[in-house]
Design an enzyme around this catalytic site. Structure first.
Site, PDB file in Angstrom:
ATOM      1  N   HIS A   1      -8.941   0.275   5.529  1.00  0.00           N
ATOM      2  CA  HIS A   1      -7.598   0.370   6.109  1.00  0.00           C
ATOM      3  C   HIS A   1      -7.679   1.139   7.425  1.00  0.00           C
ATOM      4  O   HIS A   1      -8.511   2.038   7.585  1.00  0.00           O
ATOM      5  CB  HIS A   1      -6.632   1.069   5.145  1.00  0.00           C
ATOM      6  CG  HIS A   1      -5.223   1.065   5.640  1.00  0.00           C
ATOM      7  ND1 HIS A   1      -4.728   2.043   6.451  1.00  0.00           N
ATOM      8  CD2 HIS A   1      -4.222   0.163   5.477  1.00  0.00           C
ATOM      9  CE1 HIS A   1      -3.473   1.753   6.766  1.00  0.00           C
ATOM     10  NE2 HIS A   1      -3.140   0.619   6.179  1.00  0.00           N
TER      11      HIS A   1
ATOM     12  N   GLU B   1      -6.005   3.487   8.624  1.00  0.00           N
ATOM     13  CA  GLU B   1      -5.939   4.963   8.536  1.00  0.00           C
ATOM     14  C   GLU B   1      -7.262   5.538   8.059  1.00  0.00           C
ATOM     15  O   GLU B   1      -7.617   6.665   8.409  1.00  0.00           O
ATOM     16  CB  GLU B   1      -4.760   5.365   7.633  1.00  0.00           C
ATOM     17  CG  GLU B   1      -3.429   5.116   8.345  1.00  0.00           C
ATOM     18  CD  GLU B   1      -2.290   4.667   7.451  1.00  0.00           C
ATOM     19  OE1 GLU B   1      -2.361   4.849   6.216  1.00  0.00           O
ATOM     20  OE2 GLU B   1      -1.314   4.100   7.987  1.00  0.00           O
TER      21      GLU B   1
ATOM     22  N   GLY C   1       2.851   1.625  10.657  1.00  0.00           N
ATOM     23  CA  GLY C   1       3.435   2.932  10.387  1.00  0.00           C
ATOM     24  C   GLY C   1       4.557   3.333  11.333  1.00  0.00           C
ATOM     25  O   GLY C   1       4.971   2.579  12.216  1.00  0.00           O
TER      26      GLY C   1
ATOM     27  N   LYS D   1       0.058   4.270   0.224  1.00  0.00           N
ATOM     28  CA  LYS D   1      -0.527   5.351   1.050  1.00  0.00           C
ATOM     29  C   LYS D   1      -0.457   6.680   0.286  1.00  0.00           C
ATOM     30  O   LYS D   1      -0.585   6.700  -0.929  1.00  0.00           O
ATOM     31  CB  LYS D   1       0.172   5.405   2.415  1.00  0.00           C
ATOM     32  CG  LYS D   1       0.152   4.041   3.102  1.00  0.00           C
ATOM     33  CD  LYS D   1       0.502   4.089   4.566  1.00  0.00           C
ATOM     34  CE  LYS D   1       0.443   2.679   5.158  1.00  0.00           C
ATOM     35  NZ  LYS D   1       0.677   2.626   6.585  1.00  0.00           N
TER      36      LYS D   1
ATOM     37  N   ASN E   1       0.881  -1.159   0.000  1.00  0.00           N
ATOM     38  CA  ASN E   1       0.000   0.000   0.000  1.00  0.00           C
ATOM     39  C   ASN E   1       0.923   1.214   0.000  1.00  0.00           C
ATOM     40  O   ASN E   1       1.699   1.387   0.933  1.00  0.00           O
ATOM     41  CB  ASN E   1      -0.846  -0.090   1.289  1.00  0.00           C
ATOM     42  CG  ASN E   1      -1.607   1.166   1.607  1.00  0.00           C
ATOM     43  OD1 ASN E   1      -1.749   2.054   0.775  1.00  0.00           O
ATOM     44  ND2 ASN E   1      -2.106   1.249   2.842  1.00  0.00           N
TER      45      ASN E   1
ATOM     46  N   SER F   1       4.314  -2.923  10.010  1.00  0.00           N
ATOM     47  CA  SER F   1       5.767  -2.918  10.260  1.00  0.00           C
ATOM     48  C   SER F   1       6.456  -4.204   9.818  1.00  0.00           C
ATOM     49  O   SER F   1       7.410  -4.654  10.467  1.00  0.00           O
ATOM     50  CB  SER F   1       6.064  -2.625  11.737  1.00  0.00           C
ATOM     51  OG  SER F   1       5.695  -1.308  12.065  1.00  0.00           O
TER      52      SER F   1
ATOM     53  N   GLU G   1      -4.282  -6.145  10.174  1.00  0.00           N
ATOM     54  CA  GLU G   1      -3.325  -5.074  10.426  1.00  0.00           C
ATOM     55  C   GLU G   1      -3.634  -4.433  11.783  1.00  0.00           C
ATOM     56  O   GLU G   1      -4.477  -3.528  11.863  1.00  0.00           O
ATOM     57  CB  GLU G   1      -3.421  -4.015   9.325  1.00  0.00           C
ATOM     58  CG  GLU G   1      -3.143  -4.574   7.944  1.00  0.00           C
ATOM     59  CD  GLU G   1      -2.650  -3.501   6.995  1.00  0.00           C
ATOM     60  OE1 GLU G   1      -1.534  -3.668   6.476  1.00  0.00           O
ATOM     61  OE2 GLU G   1      -3.346  -2.503   6.796  1.00  0.00           O
TER      62      GLU G   1
HETATM   63  P1  13P Z   1       3.784  -0.286   7.452  1.00  0.00           P
HETATM   64  O1  13P Z   1       4.356  -1.536   6.844  1.00  0.00           O
HETATM   65  O2  13P Z   1       4.496   0.964   6.999  1.00  0.00           O
HETATM   66  O3  13P Z   1       3.663  -0.381   8.935  1.00  0.00           O
HETATM   67  O4  13P Z   1       2.288  -0.126   6.870  1.00  0.00           O
HETATM   68  C1  13P Z   1       1.480  -1.246   6.780  1.00  0.00           C
HETATM   69  C2  13P Z   1       0.204  -0.886   6.141  1.00  0.00           C
HETATM   70  O5  13P Z   1      -0.506  -0.013   6.588  1.00  0.00           O
HETATM   71  C3  13P Z   1      -0.194  -1.630   4.924  1.00  0.00           C
HETATM   72  O6  13P Z   1      -1.486  -1.302   4.562  1.00  0.00           O
END
Ligand code: 13P
Length: 265
Positions: free
Chosen positions: A98, A100, A176, A12, A10, A216, A170
């Protein structure tokens, strides 16, 4: 799907269309020699990069996804993107719910459900994301949270669309900058909870739904996660935004997944 490996990123709110194109060119060249028979690689860039991305990658080489979608085909919804617009761009996967979107943008379980139903009805692969917050974890409510997100998110989803459903686990506290990666045992336990809940809802056909871990993931922990029995793939943010780094992760985990799934001895 049993015996298949899912690895994706992703992007983002990172990378312009040009940067996405460079990234995809690099990535498809680096992984060009890998058979896609048992492997699906997918990339989910920003909306503004989708058109360029579609022209850059070949279908079947890297699947193209969108990060969100409104449930209506069209309407007075300023700033939203409809399923028809994504179809028009040749998008194959739609990521729904997601963390976020849920926790920064305030998306509810009800909205996630409408989007999931619409994405599946339009023939997309729906990548439904679920995960507990740190507070829910501290209160011992992780399993309840996952089960609630699955049961509300998938309310009304017919069994015959399960072939196009993927789940990403997740945990919000793992995602993040500042996130702590889940240990492989913890992640695997929650994947088992998700799979159990899906089988309660759909019976044995639920076994076709892959469950991917995200939060992560990096070169240091990817092998251990890939080796866990209930983890069918990895959904990666930061550690995959450099094509060479993602290529390294893919090459590291492929044999681990293959051994686990009995594809190689
Ligand atoms: P990170 O791997 O940067 O923690 O993000 C994971 C994520 O949100 C995938 O959708």
């Amino acid at each position: 799907m049993a015996g298949h490996i899912y690895l994706g990123s992703n992007l983002k709110m990172y990378k312009t269309a040009r940067q996405t194109q460079d990234y995809l060119l690099n990535l498809s060249m680096s992984i060009g020699d890998l058979s896609r028979r048992d492997l699906t690689v997918f990339i989910i860039p920003s909306f503004t990069s989708l058109d360029r991305a579609r022209r850059t990658i070949h279908k079947g080489d890297i699947l193209l996804g969108a990060q969100n979608m409104h449930w209506e085909d069209e309407g007075q919804f300023t700033g939203e993107i409809s399923p028809l617009m994504l179809e028009d761009l040749g998008v194959e996967v739609v990521e729904i719910g997601h963390s976020e979107r849920r926790h920064v943008m305030g998306e509810t379980d009800a909205a996630v459900n409408r989007k999931t139903l619409s994405a599946l009805a339009h023939g997309f692969i729906c990548l439904l994301c679920v995960g507990e917050t740190a507070e829910q974890k501290a209160l011992g409510l992780s399993d309840e949270t996952l089960r609630t997100q699955l049961k509300t998110g998938l309310w009304g989803v017919p069994t015959d669309s399960l072939d196009r459903l993927w789940i990403a686990y997740e945990p919000v506290w793992a995602i993040g900058v500042g996130g702590t990666p889940a240990s492989e045992d913890y992640a695997d336990g929650k994947h088992a909870v998700i799979k159990h809940c899906l089988s309660e809802m759909y019976g044995s056909v639920a076994g076709r739904v892959p469950v991917l871990y995200g939060g992560s993931v990096n070169r240091g922990n990817c092998d251990a996660l890939a080796a866990m029995p209930h983890i069918d793939g990895l959904f990666i943010g930061r550690a995959a935004w450099d094509a060479n780094a993602f290529n390294e992760i893919i090459r590291a985990v492929l044999p681990v997944f293959q051994r686990k799934q009995g594809m190689v001895k």
